[in-house]
Write a protein that holds these residues in place. Sequence first.
Motif, PDB file in Angstrom:
ATOM      1  N   UNK A 190       0.842  -1.200   0.000  1.00  0.00           N
ATOM      2  CA  UNK A 190       0.000   0.000   0.000  1.00  0.00           C
ATOM      3  C   UNK A 190       0.878   1.252   0.000  1.00  0.00           C
ATOM      4  N   UNK A 191       2.009   1.196   0.669  1.00  0.00           N
ATOM      5  CA  UNK A 191       2.944   2.322   0.650  1.00  0.00           C
ATOM      6  C   UNK A 191       3.541   2.507  -0.735  1.00  0.00           C
ATOM      7  N   UNK A 192       3.784   1.413  -1.438  1.00  0.00           N
ATOM      8  CA  UNK A 192       4.287   1.516  -2.810  1.00  0.00           C
ATOM      9  C   UNK A 192       3.249   2.176  -3.708  1.00  0.00           C
ATOM     10  N   UNK A 193       1.991   1.825  -3.519  1.00  0.00           N
ATOM     11  CA  UNK A 193       0.923   2.451  -4.299  1.00  0.00           C
ATOM     12  C   UNK A 193       0.789   3.927  -3.948  1.00  0.00           C
ATOM     13  N   UNK A 194       0.906   4.257  -2.676  1.00  0.00           N
ATOM     14  CA  UNK A 194       0.840   5.661  -2.263  1.00  0.00           C
ATOM     15  C   UNK A 194       2.031   6.448  -2.806  1.00  0.00           C
ATOM     16  N   UNK A 195       3.192   5.827  -2.829  1.00  0.00           N
ATOM     17  CA  UNK A 195       4.367   6.480  -3.406  1.00  0.00           C
ATOM     18  C   UNK A 195       4.165   6.711  -4.898  1.00  0.00           C
ATOM     19  N   UNK A 196       3.537   5.766  -5.571  1.00  0.00           N
ATOM     20  CA  UNK A 196       3.252   5.932  -6.993  1.00  0.00           C
ATOM     21  C   UNK A 196       2.263   7.070  -7.221  1.00  0.00           C
ATOM     22  N   UNK A 197       1.236   7.153  -6.389  1.00  0.00           N
ATOM     23  CA  UNK A 197       0.281   8.254  -6.484  1.00  0.00           C
ATOM     24  C   UNK A 197       0.974   9.590  -6.262  1.00  0.00           C
ATOM     25  N   UNK A 198       1.829   9.667  -5.265  1.00  0.00           N
ATOM     26  CA  UNK A 198       2.562  10.905  -5.003  1.00  0.00           C
ATOM     27  C   UNK A 198       3.495  11.273  -6.141  1.00  0.00           C
ATOM     28  N   UNK A 199       4.145  10.276  -6.722  1.00  0.00           N
ATOM     29  CA  UNK A 199       5.056  10.569  -7.833  1.00  0.00           C
ATOM     30  C   UNK A 199       4.292  11.021  -9.066  1.00  0.00           C
ATOM     31  N   UNK A 200       3.115  10.485  -9.285  1.00  0.00           N
ATOM     32  CA  UNK A 200       2.315  10.935 -10.430  1.00  0.00           C
ATOM     33  C   UNK A 200       1.801  12.358 -10.210  1.00  0.00           C
ATOM     34  N   UNK A 201       1.470  12.693  -8.969  1.00  0.00           N
ATOM     35  CA  UNK A 201       1.061  14.070  -8.663  1.00  0.00           C
ATOM     36  C   UNK A 201       2.236  15.031  -8.864  1.00  0.00           C
ATOM     37  N   UNK A 202       3.426  14.619  -8.439  1.00  0.00           N
ATOM     38  CA  UNK A 202       4.621  15.426  -8.669  1.00  0.00           C
ATOM     39  C   UNK A 202       4.901  15.555 -10.165  1.00  0.00           C
ATOM     40  N   UNK A 203       4.739  14.463 -10.894  1.00  0.00           N
ATOM     41  CA  UNK A 203       4.926  14.498 -12.343  1.00  0.00           C
ATOM     42  C   UNK A 203       3.946  15.435 -13.030  1.00  0.00           C
ATOM     43  N   UNK A 204       2.712  15.458 -12.557  1.00  0.00           N
ATOM     44  CA  UNK A 204       1.715  16.367 -13.114  1.00  0.00           C
ATOM     45  C   UNK A 204       2.103  17.818 -12.854  1.00  0.00           C
ATOM     46  N   UNK A 205       2.541  18.108 -11.649  1.00  0.00           N
ATOM     47  CA  UNK A 205       2.949  19.483 -11.334  1.00  0.00           C
ATOM     48  C   UNK A 205       4.149  19.903 -12.173  1.00  0.00           C
ATOM     49  N   UNK A 206       5.133  19.034 -12.295  1.00  0.00           N
ATOM     50  CA  UNK A 206       6.321  19.360 -13.099  1.00  0.00           C
ATOM     51  C   UNK A 206       5.967  19.505 -14.574  1.00  0.00           C
ATOM     52  N   UNK A 207       5.077  18.652 -15.063  1.00  0.00           N
ATOM     53  CA  UNK A 207       4.648  18.731 -16.460  1.00  0.00           C
ATOM     54  C   UNK A 207       3.902  20.027 -16.730  1.00  0.00           C
ATOM     55  N   UNK A 208       3.036  20.419 -15.811  1.00  0.00           N
ATOM     56  CA  UNK A 208       2.281  21.656 -15.993  1.00  0.00           C
ATOM     57  C   UNK A 208       3.212  22.867 -16.017  1.00  0.00           C
ATOM     58  N   UNK A 209       4.192  22.894 -15.118  1.00  0.00           N
ATOM     59  CA  UNK A 209       5.131  24.015 -15.096  1.00  0.00           C
ATOM     60  C   UNK A 209       5.982  24.036 -16.355  1.00  0.00           C
ATOM     61  N   UNK A 210       6.480  22.872 -16.763  1.00  0.00           N
ATOM     62  CA  UNK A 210       7.315  22.806 -17.962  1.00  0.00           C
ATOM     63  C   UNK A 210       6.525  23.159 -19.214  1.00  0.00           C
TER      64      UNK A 210
END
Length: 94
Positions: free
Chosen positions: A64-84
């Motif tokens: 479950x922590x791995x899934x939560x880490x994946x969710x967090x990384x996708x949210x970070x990826x979305x933020x970085x993608x939007x800024x870029x």
Amino acid sequence: DFGDGRWLLIILLLSAIPESIAMSIYQLIQSAGRMWQSLFFIAMPRDVGYLAVSALLVPQYGVVAAAAAYLGSQALGLACTAVAAYRSSHSVFK
């Protein structure tokens, strides 16, 4: 019985939302030819963040922590993608 995997499934389904939004925004970066920028400012922070959070939390909390880490990384990826995408679209149209 698949009841134990309920939270895992919910977290992974939630991670599909920022991932799909980021993929659609990412088209702006590709069309601007900013592939090196996408490697250093999108892919690396997203993937290193996933690895770091997973390494810290998975031994104690499991899958479950791995899934939560994946969710967090996708949210970070979305933020970085939007800024870029914002930065590359403004530099292309100037």
